[in-house]
Design a protein around this motif. Structure first.
Motif, PDB file in Angstrom:
ATOM      1  N   ALA A 256      54.277 100.943  56.543  1.00  0.00           N
ATOM      2  CA  ALA A 256      54.386  99.478  56.505  1.00  0.00           C
ATOM      3  C   ALA A 256      53.647  98.887  55.319  1.00  0.00           C
ATOM      4  O   ALA A 256      54.124  97.938  54.686  1.00  0.00           O
TER       5      ALA A 256
ATOM      6  N   LEU B 251      58.378  92.569  59.240  1.00  0.00           N
ATOM      7  CA  LEU B 251      58.809  93.937  59.523  1.00  0.00           C
ATOM      8  C   LEU B 251      59.248  94.086  60.975  1.00  0.00           C
ATOM      9  O   LEU B 251      60.246  94.752  61.267  1.00  0.00           O
ATOM     10  N   GLU B 252      58.539  93.445  61.885  1.00  0.00           N
ATOM     11  CA  GLU B 252      58.933  93.488  63.296  1.00  0.00           C
ATOM     12  C   GLU B 252      60.319  92.894  63.482  1.00  0.00           C
ATOM     13  O   GLU B 252      61.157  93.438  64.224  1.00  0.00           O
TER      14      GLU B 252
ATOM     15  N   LEU C 172      63.409 100.530  56.351  1.00  0.00           N
ATOM     16  CA  LEU C 172      62.018 100.146  56.605  1.00  0.00           C
ATOM     17  C   LEU C 172      61.186 101.324  57.077  1.00  0.00           C
ATOM     18  O   LEU C 172      60.051 101.526  56.637  1.00  0.00           O
ATOM     19  N   ASP C 173      61.730 102.120  57.968  1.00  0.00           N
ATOM     20  CA  ASP C 173      60.964 103.198  58.579  1.00  0.00           C
ATOM     21  C   ASP C 173      60.780 104.391  57.661  1.00  0.00           C
ATOM     22  O   ASP C 173      60.041 105.323  57.992  1.00  0.00           O
ATOM     23  N   SER C 174      61.429 104.395  56.506  1.00  0.00           N
ATOM     24  CA  SER C 174      61.293 105.531  55.588  1.00  0.00           C
ATOM     25  C   SER C 174      59.989 105.495  54.802  1.00  0.00           C
ATOM     26  O   SER C 174      59.663 106.450  54.111  1.00  0.00           O
ATOM     27  N   ARG C 175      59.233 104.392  54.913  1.00  0.00           N
ATOM     28  CA  ARG C 175      57.956 104.276  54.215  1.00  0.00           C
ATOM     29  C   ARG C 175      56.931 103.611  55.125  1.00  0.00           C
ATOM     30  O   ARG C 175      57.298 102.843  56.019  1.00  0.00           O
TER      31      ARG C 175
ATOM     32  N   ARG D 233      63.017  95.245  61.851  1.00  0.00           N
ATOM     33  CA  ARG D 233      63.207  96.498  62.586  1.00  0.00           C
ATOM     34  C   ARG D 233      64.054  96.302  63.847  1.00  0.00           C
ATOM     35  O   ARG D 233      64.565  97.279  64.403  1.00  0.00           O
TER      36      ARG D 233
ATOM     37  N   ARG E 223      66.499  98.841  59.847  1.00  0.00           N
ATOM     38  CA  ARG E 223      65.487  99.727  60.416  1.00  0.00           C
ATOM     39  C   ARG E 223      65.316 101.022  59.626  1.00  0.00           C
ATOM     40  O   ARG E 223      64.197 101.470  59.357  1.00  0.00           O
TER      41      ARG E 223
END
Length: 264
Positions: free
Chosen positions: A217, A199-200, A212-215, A203, A209
């Protein structure tokens, strides 16, 4: 025991060797690898993969948009390596398979889960995407598996995270090879060991990004029940993964090639 391939420019690379077979023994190492995105590979990584591990085929499951936005990776400039872009293109997120935004619920249940007359839960949401790959791109699934079974050097299959699209293809390959279901699920879940790093890394890219950021981790974690549900429906509707494969053009010769690759 997970056979990680330690790379500087990818964090979820591993060997499909060492997976338990139903009739005893384990799958052969050095034949088929799986990974997250290869865009950040360093010269040292390329030397390891191509020189030491004899990588000759890369199966890229990313969408056309992902490939265009991320640009060509370093392995595309290596003459010994042949690239096979076989998008599964069933993802609901804008560019990747990490989140869906195609319907108010995040998934079009009628389209993706036509057999399920029940409320959508997380298990069905995820496995719905997995069946979307098979429903929408069966020829790409079959061709990707055939490429993974080629015997002129190692093959590597990847998507963005190396989790969902890659997970489904590797699960099918291991099923053909005769791996135990428990071992196949364990290989799928192993991605969770590297989830924070994955994920890092994703992102850091504008491409991924937003999805990923909509949910949270934790929602991106590969859970055993997701793949178990995927197998259950294949068992119920097709008599197992082999039934689906054979219904979509997979042959006895294909099975022999994959078994030779991972067992011989």
């Amino acid at each position: 025991m997970t056979r990680w391939i330690e790379l500087e420019g990818a964090v979820n690379a591993r060997d499909l060797g060492g997976v338990a077979l139903g009739d005893g023994g384990v799958t052969k190492s050095g034949r088929i690898f799986r990974s997250d995105n290869l865009q950040g590979l360093t010269p040292r990584d390329v030397d390891l993969l191509v020189g030491e591990l004899k990588l000759r085929h890369v199966v890229d499951l990313r969408s056309t948009a992902e490939v265009a936005l991320e640009g060509p990776g370093p392995l595309t400039r290596v003459p010994e390596v042949r690239h096979h872009h076989l998008t599964l293109f069933a993802e609901g997120g804008r560019y990747t398979d990490v989140e869906a935004d195609t319907a108010p619920t995040g998934i079009d249940g009628e389209r993706v889960l036509p057999w399920a007359e029940r409320a959508l839960d997380e298990e069905l949401r995820v496995t719905g995407f997995y069946f979307g790959y098979l429903r929408d791109r069966p020829s790409a699934v079959i061709e990707a598996l055939r490429t993974m079974a080629l015997d002129d050097g190692a093959a590597l299959v990847h998507c963005a995270a190396g989790k969902d699209r890659t997970g489904v293809l590797c699960a099918l390959a291991l099923e053909v090879a005769g791996a135990t279901r428990e071992a196949v699920v364990a290989d799928y879940v192993a991605t969770g060991e590297r989830l924070e790093l994955i994920l890092e890394r994703l992102r850091a890219s504008e491409t991924y990004r937003g999805d990923l950021d909509s949910r949270p981790a934790d929602d991106h974690a590969p859970r055993a029940r997701y793949l178990e549900q995927f197998f259950r429906v294949l068992d119920e509707r097709f008599g197992g993964p082999m039934g689906w494969l054979e219904a979509n053009g997979w042959t006895a010769d294909d099975t022999a090639a994959m078994r030779a690759r991972l067992r011989g």
